[in-house]
Design a protein around this motif. Structure first.
Motif, PDB file in Angstrom:
ATOM      1  N   ALA A  22      38.128  34.439  32.446  1.00 13.74           N
ATOM      2  CA  ALA A  22      37.789  35.863  32.347  1.00 13.74           C
ATOM      3  C   ALA A  22      38.509  36.517  31.172  1.00 13.74           C
ATOM      4  O   ALA A  22      37.936  37.337  30.443  1.00 13.74           O
ATOM      5  CB  ALA A  22      38.149  36.573  33.654  1.00 13.74           C
ATOM      6  N   THR A  23      39.771  36.135  30.952  1.00 12.41           N
ATOM      7  CA  THR A  23      40.541  36.686  29.831  1.00 12.41           C
ATOM      8  C   THR A  23      39.901  36.307  28.512  1.00 12.41           C
ATOM      9  O   THR A  23      39.742  37.142  27.609  1.00 12.41           O
ATOM     10  CB  THR A  23      41.989  36.162  29.880  1.00 12.41           C
ATOM     11  N   TYR A  24      39.527  35.050  28.365  1.00 10.82           N
ATOM     12  CA  TYR A  24      38.920  34.582  27.118  1.00 10.82           C
ATOM     13  C   TYR A  24      37.531  35.176  26.896  1.00 10.82           C
ATOM     14  O   TYR A  24      37.106  35.361  25.754  1.00 10.82           O
ATOM     15  CB  TYR A  24      38.838  33.055  27.112  1.00 10.82           C
ATOM     16  N   LEU A  25      36.818  35.474  27.976  1.00 10.49           N
ATOM     17  CA  LEU A  25      35.465  36.008  27.867  1.00 10.49           C
ATOM     18  C   LEU A  25      35.428  37.531  27.773  1.00 10.49           C
ATOM     19  O   LEU A  25      34.356  38.105  27.583  1.00 10.49           O
ATOM     20  CB  LEU A  25      34.644  35.561  29.082  1.00 10.49           C
ATOM     21  N   PHE A  26      36.582  38.181  27.952  1.00  8.48           N
ATOM     22  CA  PHE A  26      36.672  39.631  27.950  1.00  8.48           C
ATOM     23  C   PHE A  26      35.803  40.233  29.062  1.00  8.48           C
ATOM     24  O   PHE A  26      35.090  41.220  28.865  1.00  8.48           O
ATOM     25  CB  PHE A  26      36.271  40.213  26.588  1.00  8.48           C
ATOM     26  N   VAL A  27      35.814  39.600  30.244  1.00 14.98           N
ATOM     27  CA  VAL A  27      35.140  40.136  31.421  1.00 14.98           C
ATOM     28  C   VAL A  27      36.150  40.175  32.558  1.00 14.98           C
ATOM     29  O   VAL A  27      37.234  39.594  32.464  1.00 14.98           O
ATOM     30  CB  VAL A  27      33.915  39.278  31.825  1.00 14.98           C
ATOM     31  N   THR A  28      35.791  40.841  33.645  1.00 19.56           N
ATOM     32  CA  THR A  28      36.709  40.917  34.776  1.00 19.56           C
ATOM     33  C   THR A  28      36.655  39.625  35.587  1.00 19.56           C
ATOM     34  O   THR A  28      35.633  38.936  35.623  1.00 19.56           O
ATOM     35  CB  THR A  28      36.370  42.098  35.689  1.00 19.56           C
ATOM     36  N   GLN A  29      37.762  39.320  36.252  1.00 14.90           N
ATOM     37  CA  GLN A  29      37.822  38.123  37.085  1.00 14.90           C
ATOM     38  C   GLN A  29      36.823  38.214  38.236  1.00 14.90           C
ATOM     39  O   GLN A  29      36.183  37.217  38.605  1.00 14.90           O
ATOM     40  CB  GLN A  29      39.246  37.948  37.627  1.00 14.90           C
ATOM     41  N   SER A  30      36.661  39.411  38.792  1.00 14.59           N
ATOM     42  CA  SER A  30      35.748  39.568  39.927  1.00 14.59           C
ATOM     43  C   SER A  30      34.300  39.302  39.520  1.00 14.59           C
ATOM     44  O   SER A  30      33.546  38.674  40.278  1.00 14.59           O
ATOM     45  CB  SER A  30      35.871  40.974  40.526  1.00 14.59           C
ATOM     46  N   SER A  31      33.893  39.766  38.338  1.00  9.23           N
ATOM     47  CA  SER A  31      32.516  39.541  37.897  1.00  9.23           C
ATOM     48  C   SER A  31      32.256  38.060  37.660  1.00  9.23           C
ATOM     49  O   SER A  31      31.172  37.543  37.953  1.00  9.23           O
ATOM     50  CB  SER A  31      32.208  40.336  36.635  1.00  9.23           C
ATOM     51  N   LEU A  32      33.262  37.338  37.175  1.00 14.61           N
ATOM     52  CA  LEU A  32      33.120  35.903  36.936  1.00 14.61           C
ATOM     53  C   LEU A  32      33.053  35.145  38.264  1.00 14.61           C
ATOM     54  O   LEU A  32      32.266  34.209  38.425  1.00 14.61           O
ATOM     55  CB  LEU A  32      34.289  35.409  36.085  1.00 14.61           C
ATOM     56  N   SER A  33      33.876  35.559  39.233  1.00 14.93           N
ATOM     57  CA  SER A  33      33.842  34.932  40.563  1.00 14.93           C
ATOM     58  C   SER A  33      32.499  35.174  41.240  1.00 14.93           C
ATOM     59  O   SER A  33      31.939  34.267  41.879  1.00 14.93           O
ATOM     60  CB  SER A  33      34.976  35.490  41.429  1.00 14.93           C
ATOM     61  N   GLN A  34      31.977  36.389  41.093  1.00 11.49           N
ATOM     62  CA  GLN A  34      30.688  36.712  41.694  1.00 11.49           C
ATOM     63  C   GLN A  34      29.573  35.890  41.068  1.00 11.49           C
ATOM     64  O   GLN A  34      28.661  35.422  41.753  1.00 11.49           O
ATOM     65  CB  GLN A  34      30.394  38.203  41.540  1.00 11.49           C
ATOM     66  N   PHE A  35      29.633  35.720  39.739  1.00 13.36           N
ATOM     67  CA  PHE A  35      28.636  34.898  39.054  1.00 13.36           C
ATOM     68  C   PHE A  35      28.634  33.480  39.609  1.00 13.36           C
ATOM     69  O   PHE A  35      27.581  32.924  39.931  1.00 13.36           O
ATOM     70  CB  PHE A  35      28.913  34.861  37.551  1.00 13.36           C
ATOM     71  N   LEU A  36      29.826  32.883  39.742  1.00 11.93           N
ATOM     72  CA  LEU A  36      29.916  31.498  40.197  1.00 11.93           C
ATOM     73  C   LEU A  36      29.437  31.359  41.644  1.00 11.93           C
ATOM     74  O   LEU A  36      28.688  30.424  41.977  1.00 11.93           O
ATOM     75  CB  LEU A  36      31.353  31.002  40.064  1.00 11.93           C
ATOM     76  N   ALA A  37      29.840  32.292  42.487  1.00  9.49           N
ATOM     77  CA  ALA A  37      29.427  32.241  43.894  1.00  9.49           C
ATOM     78  C   ALA A  37      27.910  32.355  44.028  1.00  9.49           C
ATOM     79  O   ALA A  37      27.274  31.633  44.810  1.00  9.49           O
ATOM     80  CB  ALA A  37      30.118  33.354  44.676  1.00  9.49           C
ATOM     81  N   LYS A  38      27.313  33.252  43.251  1.00 10.38           N
ATOM     82  CA  LYS A  38      25.864  33.451  43.294  1.00 10.38           C
ATOM     83  C   LYS A  38      25.134  32.218  42.778  1.00 10.38           C
ATOM     84  O   LYS A  38      24.114  31.803  43.345  1.00 10.38           O
ATOM     85  CB  LYS A  38      25.486  34.679  42.467  1.00 10.38           C
ATOM     86  N   GLU A  39      25.655  31.621  41.710  1.00 10.68           N
ATOM     87  CA  GLU A  39      25.020  30.438  41.125  1.00 10.68           C
ATOM     88  C   GLU A  39      25.054  29.272  42.107  1.00 10.68           C
ATOM     89  O   GLU A  39      24.060  28.557  42.288  1.00 10.68           O
ATOM     90  CB  GLU A  39      25.720  30.073  39.819  1.00 10.68           C
TER      91      GLU A  39
END
Length: 305
Positions: A22-39
């Motif tokens: 998330a730090t490297y992508l400049f996005v929030t950790q929660s949005s990245l976790s949600q993406f992975l869970a949904k996928e």
């Protein structure tokens, strides 16, 4: 799949940690976790398992990663081929620029660029550095001309244009009070920042790259400045400095010799790195490479003024 999500998955696989990704992508950790869970829910399989070293790809995750790499490679190859069709010399590149010096640089190089590539279209998106990097992360733009802290680690491909020194712009009255004289051996006299700790400062606004570096300067100098104004317009800051309202910190290319200002190098010297940052999977066309060559020539000329 959205190109952005390809980047999300590949970064998680690379970092083996959602927080770092998330730090490297400049996005929030929660949005990245949600993406992975949904996928994983949509696919009906687990893509990662957790072990002592962090996140590890499952067998399904390995297959998913291979597919992502192939999609990114195919897309990059297609874009590169289309951009470099010799008979047309056409293409559209989305380029992020900063509101001030980025726009000035392109205003100077575009006549020469369009003379060689008259049918190539560049769509400019104007923002400060941090939002531009977020746009790169989300594949919303192809390239971004940004100034970075020289210590910044970058997870996206970048091409350095050159380093540019950051200078103090000090009202002549302030400099005279401090007994600062011109140095015959240098373009600018050199002084430590803390000799001005009792003076007011005009700084760029927060969440800008120059403000991040400026804050590091003050921490290194051991004091917090008295800030009388925050603005992202260097020319307006210089007008205020010329009228004795406070000290500005500006890039070297903004030196205006007809103002009532003393320009001072900071000891130790501070620089930022002017670079072209590319979205992941983007391959430079011949037109892009020529544009970068012109930018390098422009900044070299500006530094030698």
């Amino acid at each position: 799949m959205d190109d952005r999500y390809l980047s999300y998955f590949m970064e998680i696989a690379k970092q083996k940690n959602i927080s770092k990704a998330a730090t490297y992508l400049f996005v929030t950790q929660s949005s990245l976790s949600q993406f992975l869970a949904k996928e994983e829910e949509e696919l009906g399989v687990k893509l990662f398992i957790r072990d002592k070293k962090g996140l590890k790809l499952t067998q399904a995750g390995e297959l998913y990663k291979d597919a992502c790499e192939k999609m990114l490679e195919t897309r990059a190859g297609l874009y590169h081929s289309l951009a470099d069709l010799e008979q047309s010399k056409t293409g559209v590149t989305k380029v992020g620029i900063t509101p001030q010096w980025g726009g000035i640089a392109f205003a100077n190089i575009m006549p020469k660029f369009l003379k060689k590539y008259p049918l190539t279209s560049i769509k400019f998106i104007e923002e400060t550095a941090h939002p531009l990097l977020e746009a790169i992360s989300g594949n919303e733009i192809d390239l971004a001309l940004v100034a970075l802290d020289t210590d910044t680690s970058m997870q996206y491909p970048k091409l350095k244009i050159q380093n540019e020194e950051l200078l103090l712009a000090v009202p002549e009255s302030f400099a005279n009070d401090k007994g600062i004289c011109d140095d015959d051996n240098n373009i600018f006299p050199t002084e430590r920042l803390n000799i001005f700790q009792d003076c007011p400062f005009i700084l760029s606004r927060e969440r800008t790259m120059i403000r991040d570096i400026t804050d590091d300067m003050f921490r290194a100098a051991g004091f917090m400045p008295k800030v009388v104004c925050e603005m992202n317009n260097h020319l307006a800051s210089l007008e205020m400095t010329s009228n004795g309202l406070g000290i500005s910190i500006i890039p070297r290319c903004y030196v205006m010799k007809d103002y009532k200002i003393k320009y001072i190098s900071i000891a130790p010297h501070w620089y930022w790195e002017i670079s072209i940052v590319m979205r992941r999977g983007y391959e430079l066309s011949q037109a892009d490479q020529y544009m970068i060559q012109l930018l390098r020539e422009y900044y070299i000329a500006e530094q030698n003024l």
